[in-house]
Structures are given as C-alpha cells and as structure tokens.
Design a protein around this motif. Structure first.
Motif, PDB file in Angstrom:
ATOM      1  N   ARG A  22      13.216 -27.442  -0.182  1.00 17.38           N
ATOM      2  CA  ARG A  22      13.228 -26.870   1.167  1.00 17.38           C
ATOM      3  C   ARG A  22      14.128 -25.631   1.203  1.00 17.38           C
ATOM      4  NH1 ARG A  22      12.346 -28.998   6.509  1.00 17.38           N
ATOM      5  NH2 ARG A  22      10.910 -30.384   5.424  1.00 17.38           N
ATOM      6  N   ALA A  23      15.284 -25.735   0.525  1.00 16.75           N
ATOM      7  CA  ALA A  23      16.219 -24.604   0.494  1.00 16.75           C
ATOM      8  C   ALA A  23      15.695 -23.480  -0.391  1.00 16.75           C
ATOM      9  CB  ALA A  23      17.576 -25.063  -0.022  1.00 16.75           C
ATOM     10  N   ASN A  24      14.737 -23.839  -1.226  1.00 15.42           N
ATOM     11  CA  ASN A  24      14.258 -22.916  -2.257  1.00 15.42           C
ATOM     12  C   ASN A  24      15.406 -22.432  -3.134  1.00 15.42           C
ATOM     13  OD1 ASN A  24      12.270 -21.584  -3.664  1.00 15.42           O
ATOM     14  ND2 ASN A  24      12.475 -19.700  -2.455  1.00 15.42           N
ATOM     15  N   SER A  25      16.335 -23.335  -3.393  1.00 16.60           N
ATOM     16  CA  SER A  25      17.548 -22.979  -4.128  1.00 16.60           C
ATOM     17  C   SER A  25      18.338 -24.249  -4.397  1.00 16.60           C
ATOM     18  CB  SER A  25      18.383 -22.009  -3.261  1.00 16.60           C
ATOM     19  OG  SER A  25      19.682 -21.875  -3.765  1.00 16.60           O
TER      20      SER A  25
ATOM     21  N   SER B 480      29.474 -10.780  -5.508  1.00  9.99           N
ATOM     22  CA  SER B 480      29.883 -10.769  -4.101  1.00  9.99           C
ATOM     23  C   SER B 480      29.294 -11.976  -3.392  1.00  9.99           C
ATOM     24  CB  SER B 480      29.385  -9.501  -3.421  1.00  9.99           C
ATOM     25  OG  SER B 480      27.985  -9.603  -3.203  1.00  9.99           O
ATOM     26  N   ILE B 481      29.477 -12.020  -2.074  1.00  8.21           N
ATOM     27  CA  ILE B 481      28.838 -13.074  -1.287  1.00  8.21           C
ATOM     28  C   ILE B 481      27.322 -12.978  -1.389  1.00  8.21           C
ATOM     29  CG2 ILE B 481      30.725 -13.440   0.359  1.00  8.21           C
ATOM     30  CD1 ILE B 481      29.106 -11.619   2.304  1.00  8.21           C
ATOM     31  N   GLY B 482      26.815 -11.890  -1.951  1.00  5.96           N
ATOM     32  CA  GLY B 482      25.389 -11.762  -2.236  1.00  5.96           C
ATOM     33  C   GLY B 482      24.873 -12.903  -3.105  1.00  5.96           C
ATOM     34  N   VAL B 483      25.785 -13.659  -3.706  1.00  3.00           N
ATOM     35  CA  VAL B 483      25.428 -14.873  -4.456  1.00  3.00           C
ATOM     36  C   VAL B 483      24.622 -15.815  -3.567  1.00  3.00           C
ATOM     37  CG1 VAL B 483      26.470 -17.007  -5.351  1.00  3.00           C
ATOM     38  CG2 VAL B 483      27.321 -14.784  -6.117  1.00  3.00           C
ATOM     39  N   GLY B 484      25.000 -15.851  -2.283  1.00  3.53           N
ATOM     40  CA  GLY B 484      24.227 -16.652  -1.338  1.00  3.53           C
ATOM     41  C   GLY B 484      24.525 -18.130  -1.376  1.00  3.53           C
ATOM     42  N   GLU B 485      23.486 -18.940  -1.609  1.00  7.04           N
ATOM     43  CA  GLU B 485      23.526 -20.381  -1.373  1.00  7.04           C
ATOM     44  C   GLU B 485      24.577 -21.149  -2.168  1.00  7.04           C
ATOM     45  OE1 GLU B 485      20.832 -18.584  -1.896  1.00  7.04           O
ATOM     46  OE2 GLU B 485      19.222 -19.113  -0.499  1.00  7.04           O
ATOM     47  N   ASP B 486      24.974 -20.644  -3.320  1.00  6.28           N
ATOM     48  CA  ASP B 486      25.944 -21.408  -4.113  1.00  6.28           C
ATOM     49  C   ASP B 486      27.287 -21.547  -3.403  1.00  6.28           C
ATOM     50  OD1 ASP B 486      24.414 -22.330  -6.181  1.00  6.28           O
ATOM     51  OD2 ASP B 486      24.924 -20.713  -7.567  1.00  6.28           O
ATOM     52  N   GLY B 487      27.544 -20.681  -2.450  1.00 10.59           N
ATOM     53  CA  GLY B 487      28.689 -20.892  -1.559  1.00 10.59           C
ATOM     54  C   GLY B 487      30.020 -20.377  -2.058  1.00 10.59           C
ATOM     55  N   PRO B 488      31.073 -20.720  -1.297  1.00  6.36           N
ATOM     56  CA  PRO B 488      32.390 -20.094  -1.496  1.00  6.36           C
ATOM     57  C   PRO B 488      32.980 -20.289  -2.888  1.00  6.36           C
ATOM     58  CG  PRO B 488      32.507 -21.909   0.104  1.00  6.36           C
ATOM     59  CD  PRO B 488      31.064 -21.613  -0.130  1.00  6.36           C
ATOM     60  N   THR B 489      32.693 -21.416  -3.524  1.00  6.69           N
ATOM     61  CA  THR B 489      33.268 -21.616  -4.859  1.00  6.69           C
ATOM     62  C   THR B 489      32.639 -20.674  -5.884  1.00  6.69           C
ATOM     63  OG1 THR B 489      31.639 -23.361  -5.291  1.00  6.69           O
ATOM     64  CG2 THR B 489      33.831 -24.059  -4.531  1.00  6.69           C
ATOM     65  N   HIS B 490      31.522 -20.079  -5.525  1.00  7.76           N
ATOM     66  CA  HIS B 490      30.823 -19.199  -6.468  1.00  7.76           C
ATOM     67  C   HIS B 490      30.807 -17.740  -6.017  1.00  7.76           C
ATOM     68  CE1 HIS B 490      29.715 -22.973  -8.222  1.00  7.76           C
ATOM     69  NE2 HIS B 490      28.932 -22.424  -9.131  1.00  7.76           N
ATOM     70  N   GLN B 491      31.451 -17.470  -4.877  1.00 10.92           N
ATOM     71  CA  GLN B 491      31.433 -16.108  -4.345  1.00 10.92           C
ATOM     72  C   GLN B 491      32.785 -15.444  -4.563  1.00 10.92           C
ATOM     73  OE1 GLN B 491      30.259 -17.207  -0.407  1.00 10.92           O
ATOM     74  NE2 GLN B 491      28.072 -17.222  -0.900  1.00 10.92           N
ATOM     75  N   SER B 656      28.051 -20.935   2.152  1.00  4.06           N
ATOM     76  CA  SER B 656      26.773 -21.254   1.520  1.00  4.06           C
ATOM     77  C   SER B 656      25.632 -20.989   2.482  1.00  4.06           C
ATOM     78  CB  SER B 656      26.763 -22.734   1.100  1.00  4.06           C
ATOM     79  OG  SER B 656      25.466 -23.127   0.694  1.00  4.06           O
ATOM     80  N   ALA B 657      24.825 -20.020   2.161  1.00  2.00           N
ATOM     81  CA  ALA B 657      23.656 -19.683   2.981  1.00  2.00           C
ATOM     82  C   ALA B 657      22.872 -18.606   2.242  1.00  2.00           C
ATOM     83  CB  ALA B 657      24.083 -19.179   4.354  1.00  2.00           C
ATOM     84  N   PRO B 658      21.626 -18.389   2.648  1.00  2.00           N
ATOM     85  CA  PRO B 658      20.908 -17.264   2.046  1.00  2.00           C
ATOM     86  C   PRO B 658      21.717 -15.980   2.259  1.00  2.00           C
ATOM     87  CG  PRO B 658      19.406 -18.655   3.287  1.00  2.00           C
ATOM     88  CD  PRO B 658      20.783 -19.163   3.574  1.00  2.00           C
ATOM     89  N   ALA B 659      21.667 -15.093   1.281  1.00  2.00           N
ATOM     90  CA  ALA B 659      22.523 -13.905   1.305  1.00  2.00           C
ATOM     91  C   ALA B 659      22.337 -13.096   2.579  1.00  2.00           C
ATOM     92  CB  ALA B 659      22.242 -13.056   0.077  1.00  2.00           C
TER      93      ALA B 659
END
Lengths: 685, 685
Positions: A22-25, B480-491, B656-659
């Motif tokens: 659903r998240a496509n991710s 950058s936060i352009g990472v998107g869904e992986d969230g704060p631990t990955h941004q 964590s969200a789409p970029a």
C-alpha cells in the motif's frame, strides 16, 4: 484452513506485505520470514500485558531489524496493545487497521522504521543497524540494576527479560559486536538475541561479504548459542527460547535460519524480497502458499486471530501484571521510600533536593580543569540522585566520572554487583552510546564519558538519543587542542560544530567551575533531551563572580559576563577555556579606553531558545564589532559575529606539543585577541 | 652484558621510556612490552629496505597501538630508515637521537602518535584505536589487487605482507571486529595481526570489561590463530611468524601475552605503566633489570646495536630490494604499459585522458537522480583510471557505485578474483572507511559509498583520510529528507555541516547531472585530499545551461547561476536538490520585476579557497538581502546570509512520508522561498 497458530502467523505476514504494498515502499521479506518467531515470542514467551505497554516489569522486545517494522506493527495491532497519550495508557488501541494502511505516510503512527514515542509498544527507535542490539544490552543492564537496587526478600519486582530480533546487518555492524562482547562479560542472562540468518543482504547473498561463523563468535564472547535450521518451526523456537531462559549466567543467542520473503513464489530467498514491495503477482502467489482466501480484502484479519492472541499473550500478561500490581502494593507498604524512588523513575521525576549539594567555587586564578570540577559536581548530584549510573569507555581516570563509593556494575564472578553504579564499557565508545540509550529507555539516568574526539566513534547513538528524546548525558573531556601532546588524532576540532548542528541535543561548554555547576543544574532537569558537556583537560581559572556576572547566566546559553557603560565598540564572545582569554583582553581594552563587552557563550542551543529580545540584549544588533574565540572549528560562529566579524578559531587540525606551545602556534593569545578586538572596535565606530 | 639481540631489544626499551620521560608525557609500557616482538619482526621477518621506505613492494608494518609510538620511533632510528623529503627518499636518517629527545614537542618528527607524512617509515596515522587494524586490511587488499593486476608469469612484483601490532583496545573496538570479519571473508593470507594481550586497560585489569576469548573469536572469523604465552620469547615469536606466513589462505593472528612496562619494578603489569612517564626510580629499576650500564647517558645506544640491525634487516632488505629493482627493470621492458601504470600509482599521477569520457548531460526538466548521474560519471572515469577501486557498505544497488564489468574483489572460493574492482564491504561502514584509507595508502584510488546518514558510523576514518591527506572518495547518496519514507533515522540533517566543519575534506553537493560531472572533474585531480560527494536519491532536473551559467562554475565552489541586470535586491543561495527550487523562485521574482540572483553553492570548501575578490563578485557585500535554502541543518549558512538573512533549512529531524509530502511539511516550496526572498529584497532596498 490452517490451525489457529498458523493462521495467526500468516495474518502477520499478509498484513506486513500489504502494508508495504500500500505504501509502495518498505521491506516485506524479513517480516514474512520472522512471523513464526514473532508469534512464538509474543504468544508463548513474553511477559507482556497488552493492556499496559508501560508496565515497568514487562519483558522488552526489540526489533533491531527495524526495517521490518510492519512485523511489529502487525503484531501490536493483532495483540491489541493499548495506546499511550501524554505518557498515560489510554483505552484505545495503539494501532488500527487504518494505521497499518497508512504505513510510511505523513503523521501516521506507522513510520518507515519503528520510532520510540510514536507508537505505543515500540520500545526503541531502530533502523540504523546494530543499534537495537546495543540498546538491548542497556535494557538488560537496567533490569539487573533495578532488581539489585529495589528487589527485596519476597519482592521480586524486576524480573524481566529482553528479547531481540536481529539480522545479518546487525551481526556485521561493529556496534553490535561491541555490545555482545560487553553482554558476555557482564553475564547478562536476561538477554536473548534471535539472529535471523537468512543469508541475504542488499547486494545479494551474504557470501559476498559475510561468511564468518556467527555462532562460534558469540560463544567466544561467552554467550549460550543455539542454532535452528527452520524458521517456520514454532515448536523448535519455543524449545530454544525455554532453553535460553534456563541459562541465567550468560546471554543467549538463537541462530535462526529463515527464508526471506517466505512464500513469495519468485522472490523468496532473494535480495529483491528485502527492500521493495513484492508486487501484486508475488503477493498473490504468497497468499496461495499461505492458503489465504482468494477473495479476502486487503488487511484482512481472519476470525479468531485476535482472540487467539488475547487468550495467549493477553491472558498471561494480564495475570502476571495483576500479580505484580499486588506485589508492588505490598512493597509500597513495606518499603515506602524505595517505592517512591521507583515512582520517580517511572514518571521521569527528580528527587527533591537532587541539587542541594552542587558546590559553588571560590574565585581562583589557578583554577581547576572543568573535567575535575565536573567530577565533583557529578558526585554531588549522584549522591542525591541514586538512579543515575554511568561510566566511560575505559577513560574514567581521565574523565573523572567515577561515582565515588558507587561500586562497579559487574557480575559476581568479576567481583562486583549488579547494584554498582559505575559501568566499565571498555574501549567501546559506540556500544557505550547505544547502551546508555537502552538504560535511559528504562527510566534510569545514564551517562557515558570519553574524550570529545571519540564522540566521532559514537555519533550514531548520540543522534538516536536526540531522536528518542532520551536524557542521556555525554560527558566529553579533553575538549580542544588543550589536549596537547597526544596530537591531532586526539584533538577535537569539528566535534563541537557537529554536536551543535544536530537537532535536539543540548551542548554545553562551560568556562569555569561555576559554569560547570550551573551546567549540571540546567541539564539534569531536562528529562527529555540528551546533553553534551564539553570539558577541559587543562586548568581553567575560576572567574571572580563578585567582579563579573553570575554563572547563573549559563542557563540562558549566552550572557553578558562583563561590559562597559553604554554601547560597546566591540563584543568578545567565547566559550569554555577561551572565556578567561577574552576576559584578559577585555581588561586590557578597558584599560586602553576601548568600550568592550564579554559574552560567555557556553551553549548555542540554550541561547537559541531565548527570546529575540534577550538575545539582542546580549548581542545588540547595532554593535557590529565582534570577535569570537574558540579552540575549535570556526564553522557556525558566523551566526554571532556576522559577515565581517572576526573568528579566532581552528582552521586546520591540531598538532602534538605541550598545550602552551599550541596556543601560541594557533593564535590563542591575549595579543591576538586584543589585535582582532581593536580592529573590530574600529568597524563598530 | 647480554647478547646482541637482547641488547637491541633493551635499547628499544630504554629509548622508548626515555623519550616519554623527557617529554614528561606519553606511553612507555607497551613499547617496553613489545620490544622483543618488534625486534623479531623487523630483524628477522620484514622484507623492508631501510634505505628506501617508499619501496612499493616492501612489507607494511602498522602500529595500531599508536600510543606506543616511541616503539616505532626507536626502531626507525636504530634500523636507520632513511628520510623522505618532498616525496623522495634522501640520504639522511628519518630520525636521529635529537628527534627522539624531541618526542611530543612542537614541529618535531616524533609526534605523540605516529603521523603519516610526518615521519618516514610511518605507514599510517594511528592512535584512534582500531583504525590501524582497519587500515591493514586495506593494505592487504591493495597488495592482492596490485599482484592480481600487475604480476605476470615470471614477474612476482607485488608479493608482500602486512603485519600489525594491536592491543586490547583495538580488540574491543567495533571497527577492528568489522575489519577482521572482512579479512577472514576475503581470505587475506598476506595479513598478520600480533595482538598484544597484556590484560591491562586504562581503568585497570581487562577483567573489568573484556573477558571474551579473542582467539576463538578470530577463529570464528576464519583466521588462523596462534597463542604465545611469553612476550619475551623471541624464538617462539619467530616460529609463530613463520607459521603465519605459511598459512596463505587465511589471515593470521598471534595472541602474544606480554607484561606491560616489562622490567619496571613496581609499575610492570599495572595500568600506571600505560599512559604516563615511569619516573626516575622506575626507570632506574628497569634499567637494572635490563642490565643497563648505570652510568649510561640518556638515549644511550650501545655499540653494535645499529650494526646488528644493519646486518639483519638492512642486509636482507637491501638484497631483496636490489632483486626487485632488477625484476622491475625487466618487467618494464616486457610490459611497458603496465609499468607505466605502476609509475603513475607510485607517483600519484593520473593517466592521460582519464577524464575524456566524462559525459555532458542535456537539459531535462524531469532530470535524473544525482546518485544515478554520478554512477554514470564514475563508470566513465573508472574506464580510464584502472586503479580506482571501491564499493559500498551493502548498498551498491542504491548508491549506483558499481564499476560495470569491473568484477568483484573476492577470493577464488567466493567466485571472484583479487583483480576485481568492486569491493563488497558488507554492512560495515566504519571498516569501509578505514579499509579505504589503507587502500589509498598504497597509491590506489579508493572509494566507499553509502547513505549520507551512515557517514555517522564512519566519521573517524573520514577524519583520518583528511589528517593523512589521502584522496579517498566518499560517495554518499540519499542526502536529505528527500529519502522520504525511511524516516528520520535515515534522513541526514547535520551531516553536511559536520563534514564541512572538518578541515581538509572537500564536500561537494552538486545540483544536477552536469554539476556531478564537474564535481568528478574537480575531485579526481585532488591527489592529496579526501572528498565527499553528497548525492540525491530523487530525480533532479538537469538545468538548461544555455539559459543559465555553465556547470564549470562548480570548480570554484559557488558561482552565479543566474542574475539580473545591475545590483540584485536579493541573492538566493542553494546547493544540490534545492538549486532548482530557487531557480523556480528566481524566475517568479524576475517576472514580478524583483531583481534577484541565484548562486549555486555546491561546495563551501571550494568556495572558501577562492580569492576574496571572486567571493565578493558572487556574493557582493552590499547586497544584504539573502536567502539560503538547503534540506539540511541551517548550521553554517549564516556565513553566506549574514545576520538577518534568511535560511530555509531543517531545524528538526525529518519524518517518514513520501518525499513530496515532506517538502511541504518542512517548507521547501517555491512559495516559501518566494516569500522569504521578497522579504529579503525589501531589506536590501
């Protein structure tokens, strides 16, 4: 249709892969592989009451393979773990189907990786590999310590276990190796790591890079090791968990061979099951393997699954919790003072009078190293804050962080007790940070210390303290080229900048012993923020506070230490060891009739929290003559000196020589400051 | 009087303890303990010609226990290793008695820890524990690669060994664990670690924190392990070295039990022999144990000691070197092109035409992720720079750093060859950095890649690249936060600031594919500086360079991408993915008649190297209306916007969200930039 256990396992699997789809991710494969182990642990092993995810004596479950977050979210949903709001458990589920369907969306309770504080039931933020492993060792230490300090005959209050799911990535990360070696030394029999050995990494087979014998390695660390060849064999997993619990003098590892993406017809056992949605075809195929109804909607939960968890985990947890409540009531009567301490720990409160012995230091031109004054203040605080524990990465004699009379946290076989307050982390900075986070997650105030330069080895857990809003205190000494002879590899330059640039950390570099006292007075009440103390190796004069402003100004991050009548021509700004240097220059300037001001700036972070009005009162915008002095990278100081202001700082690495020789070499002399100040004063005219 | 070998060993000991005593600072104990092993290795084992410490086929000796630097300095002095000046060996000693007596003094050749480039014979900078171990794995990889690429039938040019002295601290550090696991996997039979097991750490006995079975752990990594119980038994050490050399399919560890501060009457075997001068009494007592003449002056070298080394190491090394020279001469005739490559490697030169295939990219509104364009450029460079090798910490499919057709660097048993150019570091960022340093120390151009956030795991070796001036290239994607869904631990947030704040590293964050090309064109010729490329996960429009300024401006760090006639009212400054955002705002402003300029600022470091005049031409001091935009910490940007300027940046962790959702949430929208720009334009009026 399959049995209820199998159905439950498959529900975890389908919810997980659907969430990702659903998240496509996201990462479906590990969740699918570990669902049976998840079921085994939660349904049959954990002492956990879904009705109260804050119960202090609950078993802790750590998903170190944080990318498999849907595994945890699905389980929290199916087990009916309750939500937490404003720190209190409420009668609402932590997660709903709607939440699962919002996986990885903005403001959802199901972020990409499990985030502590975002989702009730998530014990720690994981994702950066190895960190969950390190945290778990801290949690296990906390259990041992709580038990040693608070349990009494007839009152086994803190008797819980820490269980971790970790993977190949964790096993490759040095931080997990350090943590495992530490856990083995400490004989943490309350710790079990289940290592998901799926032979797959992002680049492909682990044969590309990782062919060691992990089990044998853990035996070398002193762990009890079992190997299971079938990740789907719930009975075998349960037997292994039982055996692990039975071994109380060593931590346990269960090597569990699994198939990543189990059930997916083409992707199972391949890297492509790891980090991307499976796609409709693979999901369909996997569901067929699971015997899933073809017409089931997304996020379908078969009848009986939630009830099954309620009758297993739920019932067992509720009973255990009820017993514990009763026990704790009786304990409260028998040991009211200890019970009150436990309340404080749980509620993140400080004991009354925690700061009553913080010393004030007399003016003293010779002064004292701030690591030494901090050691004194630490002990003054530790005396009245019994649940503060910590240590250093094999540098306590240098960092002065020993709690005197606190004893060593050690197992009996190493001649200590688990009630000891001084932790010996060994030369393992990275694990130290991660372990301190784990301890703090249990409510105990933890600190870790070392040389500031070696904060580089532990940046990842420092950042996680900030993300999780944990009040871990990092005490970093030897904070500048003042280190002297050890040379450039031991002299921090950019470390202050990198800590100041990190959100959510309070970095404080006090200028003298009284600022050290004020720093502690300011930091300890911050129960939801990590802090860094940057302290000197060398003596710092204790500033005469009858002549200059009170050190209480530290609480605002920056304050006017000395000034002139009317508008200054130049403002001298410094932190830490450089404050006394600019005071010397200020005195000269004043003698020469140049109107100067000294601003002590121990903390950018605190200063930025003040009102614009206050900040402008300290650094009036119309005074453009400014000099900043710090034995560290100039980076960041432009904020306070502006374009055209002067920064006396380090633009290169340091060098090996006695500290006094370095001050001259790198221009930290009264003459250099005076010279810059005079030029800046002219600008201001 | 003792035998010549014993006399030599004791000379190393006395010089070492006297150096520390004279400096009144340093670490005598380990040098005293390891002198016999040092003697064994140098006198009887190393293939090393003191007359040429640059001989490319020399055995490498790494003192990972860098605090014992006097051990190495004493040995370099006694063996008569020649000096290097301006990269050439000269007929003068690397170290004299005078140098030894200047231990840890300003500008001496004997700094507190061994510093590469400071002292001929020092193969790598050590001191931060574990790093020498990591470096050694890189050196061993380099030997294997050089041999695989350049050796030909009858020409075994690169047949050397890497020997390391490491200690308890190294064994506790995660980076060494990661490196050891890697070395075991890679079956590096050319590597031997001698582990000084003295049971003492700074806090006291290793029983405080470190009680694992190190030998068994290394067996689990696939190493050949021997244990020696007497650090003074030179014969046993030699036999073990011989056995280690005989095992060619695995790295070797020799666990060597020693007594720290051997000979010191009271301090031997205690923590106090570790990190401080022994004091006159202990020195006197130790000398008595060594049978030292009572009336010997400080830094006394008995007759015959230097000659003894000359007849052993010196003679053996000279012969081997002469043979090699002859071999290389013949090789040069037989394989002139390969010999020319080797010359380039040794002399840090680039091959002609190395950059001839670097692509230019057409303007394209959809664009391409900079990780992808960088992957393309990397391959264009790799084609013409055959001695560039590298890899990622298990993220190559994401970081796009695969050299296509380059093959995997693997032992035969894992289906590769040592001539492969793609390294698989596993999930071991810290070791990756340390290994890349070791490879670069051998003249090969190395790169390591990962997500920018995980630069936190490897900050220590990145810093050491800079200290050593090694041209390691760090390719960090997902910047950058352009990472998107992986969230704060990955941004990443503060990572750019921390890299920019570090001296001696060139950090570049290109804004589009053509800046990526220019970045590579700029970085590769920097043969004495590490560089960081910060690259996007998401697509970046390829800017129309017929309309806007050429990407060649990147070479100056910051350049005017677009401007107005006359003096602008506002300057928009950005890097990387935010450049196209400010261009959009610029176009709007221009439409609305507001005079604006766009400055692309891919590299603070390069920009700061430019003349004041150039910098002022890009950022005219009289234009105070300024807006900086970067999806990272604001920290550091004040330098370019000044007090009162606007910075649109990250002040918190990401989410964590789409970029696309994150861009709105965190204010990276054309509207927000436009709004800030208009307010700044008013300031400028």
């Amino acid at each position: 249709m399959s049995t209820l256990p199998q159905l439950t396992i498959n529900t975890i699997r389908t919810l997980s892969m659907e969430g990702v789809e659903r998240a496509n991710s996201g990462h479906p494969g590990t969740a699918m592989a570990l669902a049976p182990a998840m079921y085994a642990v939660w349904q049959h092993d954990l002492k956990y009451d879904p009705a109260d995810p804050c119960w202090p004596a609950r078993d802790r479950f750590v998903l170190s393979v944080g990318h498999a977050s849907m595994l945890l979210y699905s389980t929290l949903f199916l087990t009916g773990v309750k939500d937490i709001q404003d720190g209190k458990v409420v009668d609402a589920p932590s997660l709903t189907v709607e939440d699962l369907s919002q996986f990885r969306q903005l403001n959802s309770k199901t972020p990409g990786h499990p985030e502590y504080r975002f989702t009730a039931g998530v014990e720690t933020t994981t994702g950066p590999l190895g960190q969950g492993c390190g945290n778990s060792v801290g949690m296990a230490i906390a259990q041992k310590w709580m038990s040693a300090r608070y349990d009494r005959p007839g009152f086994k209050l803190f008797d819980y276990h820490v269980t971790v799911f970790c993977g190949d990535g964790d096993m490759m990360e040095g931080v997990a190796s350090e943590a495992a070696s530490t856990a083995g030394h400490l004989a943490l029999g309350n710790l079990t790591w289940i290592y998901d050995s799926n032979q797959i990494s992002i680049e492909g087979s682990t044969d590309l890079a990782f062919t060691e014998n992990v089990g044998k390695r853990f035996e070398a660390y002193g762990w009890h090791v079992q190997t299971l060849t079938d990740g789907n064999d719930v009975e075998a997993i349960l037997a292994a968990l039982k055996a692990a619990r039975a071994v109380t003098d060593r931590p346990s590892m269960i090597v569990l061979k699994t198939v990543i993406g189990y059930g997916a017809p083409k992707k199972a056992g391949t890297a492509s099951a790891h980090g991307e949605p499976l796609g409709a075809d693979e999901i369909k195929g996997a569901k067929a393997v699971y015997g899933w109804p073809e017409d089931a909607p997304d996020f379908y939960v078969p009848d009986g699954v939630k009830e099954h968890f309620a009758e297993g985990l739920g019932k067992r947890g509720a009973e255990a919790h009820a017993e514990w409540r009763e026990l704790f009531s009786a304990y409260r009567e028998a040991h009211p003072e200890l019970a009150a301490e436990i309340d404080c720990i749980i509620e993140h409160r400080l004991p009354e009078g925690w700061d009553k012995d913080i010393p004030t230091f007399e003016a003293d031109a010779k002064g004292v190293a701030s690591r030494a004054s901090s050691g004194q203040v630490l002990n003054a605080v530790a005396k009245n804050l019994p649940w503060m524990i910590g240590g250093s990465a094999d540098l306590t004699p240098s960092t002065k962080t020993d709690i005197k009379g606190g004893g060593s946290f050690q197992p009996e076989k190493w001649n200590g007790t688990y009630g000891g307050r001084n932790l010996h982390f060994g030369v393992r900075e990275h694990a130290m940070g991660s372990i301190c986070n784990g301890i703090a997650l249990s409510g105990i105030r933890s600190y870790g210390s070392g040389f500031l330069i070696f904060s580089d080895y532990m940046k990842a857990p420092i950042r996680l303290s900030a993300i999780m809003e944990l009040p871990v205190l990092y005490i970093f000494t030897h904070d500048s080229i003042g280190v002297g002879e050890d040379g450039p590899t031991h002299q921090p330059i950019e470390q202050l900048a990198q800590l100041r640039a990190t959100p959510g950390i309070m970095t404080i570099r006090p200028s003298d012993a009284n600022e050290v006292s004020e720093a502690w007075r300011t930091l300890i009440p911050m129960t939801h923020k990590p802090a860094v103390l940057a302290l000197s190796r060398q003596n710092l004069p204790t500033i005469d506070r009858t002549k200059y402003a009170s050190a209480a100004g530290l609480a605002k991050g920056g304050y006017v230490l000395a000034s002139c009548d009317g508008k200054p021509d130049v403002i001298l700004i410094a932190s830490g060891s450089e404050v006394s240097l600019v005071v010397t220059a200020y005195e000269k300037l004043t003698e020469e009739g140049i109107k100067a001001r000294v601003v002590s700036m121990p903390s950018f972070d605190l200063f930025e929290e003040q009102s614009q009005e206050y900040r402008d009162s300290v650094l009036p915008p119309d005074v453009i003559g400014r000099v900043a002095v710090e034995q560290a990278a100039a980076f960041g100081w432009d904020r306070y000196v502006g374009i055209g202001g002067a920064i006396i700082a380090m633009n290169t690495f340091g060098a090996s020589a006695p500290a006094s020789a370095l001050l001259t070499k790198f221009g930290f002399t009264p003459e250099a400051v005076l010279d810059a100040a005079k030029r800046q004063a002219l600008r201001g005219k």
